[in-house]
Design a protein around this motif. Sequence first.
Motif, PDB file in Angstrom:
ATOM      1  N   ALA A  51       0.833  -1.218   0.000  1.00  0.00           N
ATOM      2  CA  ALA A  51       0.000   0.000   0.000  1.00  0.00           C
ATOM      3  C   ALA A  51       0.861   1.258   0.000  1.00  0.00           C
ATOM      4  N   LYS A  52       1.947   1.226   0.758  1.00  0.00           N
ATOM      5  CA  LYS A  52       2.839   2.398   0.821  1.00  0.00           C
ATOM      6  C   LYS A  52       3.507   2.638  -0.533  1.00  0.00           C
ATOM      7  N   THR A  53       3.932   1.559  -1.167  1.00  0.00           N
ATOM      8  CA  THR A  53       4.582   1.657  -2.473  1.00  0.00           C
ATOM      9  C   THR A  53       3.638   2.259  -3.519  1.00  0.00           C
ATOM     10  N   PHE A  54       2.353   1.897  -3.426  1.00  0.00           N
ATOM     11  CA  PHE A  54       1.370   2.339  -4.420  1.00  0.00           C
ATOM     12  C   PHE A  54       0.398   3.373  -3.842  1.00  0.00           C
ATOM     13  N   SER A  55       0.885   4.177  -2.911  1.00  0.00           N
ATOM     14  CA  SER A  55      -0.005   5.110  -2.199  1.00  0.00           C
ATOM     15  C   SER A  55      -0.542   6.243  -3.076  1.00  0.00           C
ATOM     16  N   ASP A  56       0.006   6.410  -4.269  1.00  0.00           N
ATOM     17  CA  ASP A  56      -0.461   7.481  -5.157  1.00  0.00           C
ATOM     18  C   ASP A  56      -1.482   6.993  -6.191  1.00  0.00           C
ATOM     19  N   LEU A  57      -2.000   5.796  -6.007  1.00  0.00           N
ATOM     20  CA  LEU A  57      -3.025   5.277  -6.907  1.00  0.00           C
ATOM     21  C   LEU A  57      -4.197   6.260  -6.993  1.00  0.00           C
ATOM     22  N   SER A  58      -4.797   6.372  -8.151  1.00  0.00           N
ATOM     23  CA  SER A  58      -5.970   7.244  -8.293  1.00  0.00           C
ATOM     24  C   SER A  58      -7.155   6.607  -7.566  1.00  0.00           C
ATOM     25  N   LEU A  59      -8.148   7.426  -7.232  1.00  0.00           N
ATOM     26  CA  LEU A  59      -9.334   6.932  -6.543  1.00  0.00           C
ATOM     27  C   LEU A  59     -10.058   5.874  -7.381  1.00  0.00           C
ATOM     28  N   LYS A  60     -10.032   6.048  -8.675  1.00  0.00           N
ATOM     29  CA  LYS A  60     -10.665   5.059  -9.573  1.00  0.00           C
ATOM     30  C   LYS A  60      -9.949   3.705  -9.455  1.00  0.00           C
ATOM     31  N   LEU A  78      -7.787  -0.001   1.358  1.00  0.00           N
ATOM     32  CA  LEU A  78      -8.112   0.810   2.542  1.00  0.00           C
ATOM     33  C   LEU A  78      -6.855   1.431   3.147  1.00  0.00           C
ATOM     34  N   PHE A  79      -5.757   0.682   3.158  1.00  0.00           N
ATOM     35  CA  PHE A  79      -4.485   1.256   3.639  1.00  0.00           C
ATOM     36  C   PHE A  79      -4.071   2.445   2.758  1.00  0.00           C
ATOM     37  N   ILE A  80      -4.279   2.323   1.452  1.00  0.00           N
ATOM     38  CA  ILE A  80      -3.958   3.423   0.532  1.00  0.00           C
ATOM     39  C   ILE A  80      -4.853   4.630   0.828  1.00  0.00           C
ATOM     40  N   LEU A  81      -6.150   4.373   1.031  1.00  0.00           N
ATOM     41  CA  LEU A  81      -7.086   5.455   1.349  1.00  0.00           C
ATOM     42  C   LEU A  81      -6.689   6.186   2.628  1.00  0.00           C
ATOM     43  N   ILE A  82      -6.317   5.418   3.648  1.00  0.00           N
ATOM     44  CA  ILE A  82      -5.904   6.024   4.926  1.00  0.00           C
ATOM     45  C   ILE A  82      -4.684   6.916   4.702  1.00  0.00           C
ATOM     46  N   HIS A  83      -3.715   6.401   3.949  1.00  0.00           N
ATOM     47  CA  HIS A  83      -2.499   7.173   3.665  1.00  0.00           C
ATOM     48  C   HIS A  83      -2.859   8.480   2.943  1.00  0.00           C
ATOM     49  N   GLN A  84      -3.719   8.393   1.944  1.00  0.00           N
ATOM     50  CA  GLN A  84      -4.114   9.588   1.184  1.00  0.00           C
ATOM     51  C   GLN A  84      -4.925  10.547   2.052  1.00  0.00           C
ATOM     52  N   PHE A  85      -5.784  10.004   2.916  1.00  0.00           N
ATOM     53  CA  PHE A  85      -6.590  10.834   3.811  1.00  0.00           C
ATOM     54  C   PHE A  85      -5.689  11.606   4.773  1.00  0.00           C
ATOM     55  N   GLU A  86      -4.721  10.911   5.374  1.00  0.00           N
ATOM     56  CA  GLU A  86      -3.867  11.530   6.397  1.00  0.00           C
ATOM     57  C   GLU A  86      -2.983  12.633   5.835  1.00  0.00           C
ATOM     58  N   ARG A  87      -2.617  12.529   4.566  1.00  0.00           N
ATOM     59  CA  ARG A  87      -1.753  13.574   4.009  1.00  0.00           C
ATOM     60  C   ARG A  87      -2.533  14.554   3.112  1.00  0.00           C
ATOM     61  N   GLY A  88      -3.848  14.359   3.019  1.00  0.00           N
ATOM     62  CA  GLY A  88      -4.662  15.188   2.134  1.00  0.00           C
ATOM     63  C   GLY A  88      -5.084  16.514   2.756  1.00  0.00           C
ATOM     64  N   GLU A  90      -8.291  19.473   3.152  1.00  0.00           N
ATOM     65  CA  GLU A  90      -9.689  19.307   3.571  1.00  0.00           C
ATOM     66  C   GLU A  90     -10.583  18.778   2.452  1.00  0.00           C
ATOM     67  N   ILE A  91     -10.390  19.278   1.252  1.00  0.00           N
ATOM     68  CA  ILE A  91     -11.215  18.826   0.118  1.00  0.00           C
ATOM     69  C   ILE A  91     -10.938  17.356  -0.189  1.00  0.00           C
ATOM     70  N   GLN A  92      -9.657  16.976  -0.197  1.00  0.00           N
ATOM     71  CA  GLN A  92      -9.295  15.576  -0.466  1.00  0.00           C
ATOM     72  C   GLN A  92      -9.833  14.651   0.628  1.00  0.00           C
ATOM     73  N   ARG A  93      -9.770  15.106   1.878  1.00  0.00           N
ATOM     74  CA  ARG A  93     -10.280  14.291   2.985  1.00  0.00           C
ATOM     75  C   ARG A  93     -11.786  14.074   2.866  1.00  0.00           C
ATOM     76  N   GLU A  94     -12.490  15.127   2.501  1.00  0.00           N
ATOM     77  CA  GLU A  94     -13.944  14.993   2.344  1.00  0.00           C
ATOM     78  C   GLU A  94     -14.281  14.045   1.193  1.00  0.00           C
ATOM     79  N   THR A  95     -13.506  14.133   0.112  1.00  0.00           N
ATOM     80  CA  THR A  95     -13.706  13.241  -1.032  1.00  0.00           C
ATOM     81  C   THR A  95     -13.499  11.785  -0.613  1.00  0.00           C
ATOM     82  N   ILE A  96     -12.447  11.527   0.151  1.00  0.00           N
ATOM     83  CA  ILE A  96     -12.138  10.165   0.596  1.00  0.00           C
ATOM     84  C   ILE A  96     -13.199   9.663   1.575  1.00  0.00           C
TER      85      ILE A  96
END
Length: 196
Positions: A51-60, A78-88, A90-96
Amino acid sequence: MALAEIKKEIIKESNYQQSINLQRFFKTGKGEYGEGDIFLGIKVPIQRRIAKTFSDLSLKEVEELLISKIHEERLISLFILIHQFERGNEIQRETIYNFYLKNLKHVNNWDLVDSSAHKIVGAFLFFRDRKVLYNLAKSKNLWEKRVSIISTAFFIARNDFADTLKISKILLHDEHNLIQKAVGWMLREVGKRDLE
């Protein structure tokens, strides 16, 4: 394409013997709570690394993993989503957060809920209206109910116990042991901080 690469990496790490054990442990038999779930036998630390290696995967692409019948693909997503949420932002967090709720039917085993609900739903709702948790608590769906109580772990860690106690009352007479265990766990966490 990143999605093809991550799927290749997941297959590479699969372990047949471990998959047999996990299918038994996660109750995947007919009529059991995890019926039909497919395991590849990948240990959680390896899944976190992928998940860390591929943490920049698009939402699609994340969604492609999340709707998979393969358990590890869902947990990695879900691990990828958490990573993106934590570094996102406000708009990115709401999207996630909205993406997570929209795809809740795929967050459908206790480890998937327990790894993600508090880190996405709880974290997003901390300074917001929490009505959605009460709607989930009253759901007929086992996993939605578990999300409602496990999400409050984020609040408990910040000494905010009110919603945990109210949701526990809603779920108090639920007969499923996975709800009883989740409620008991969250109440224990409250008790560690404020026994009274």
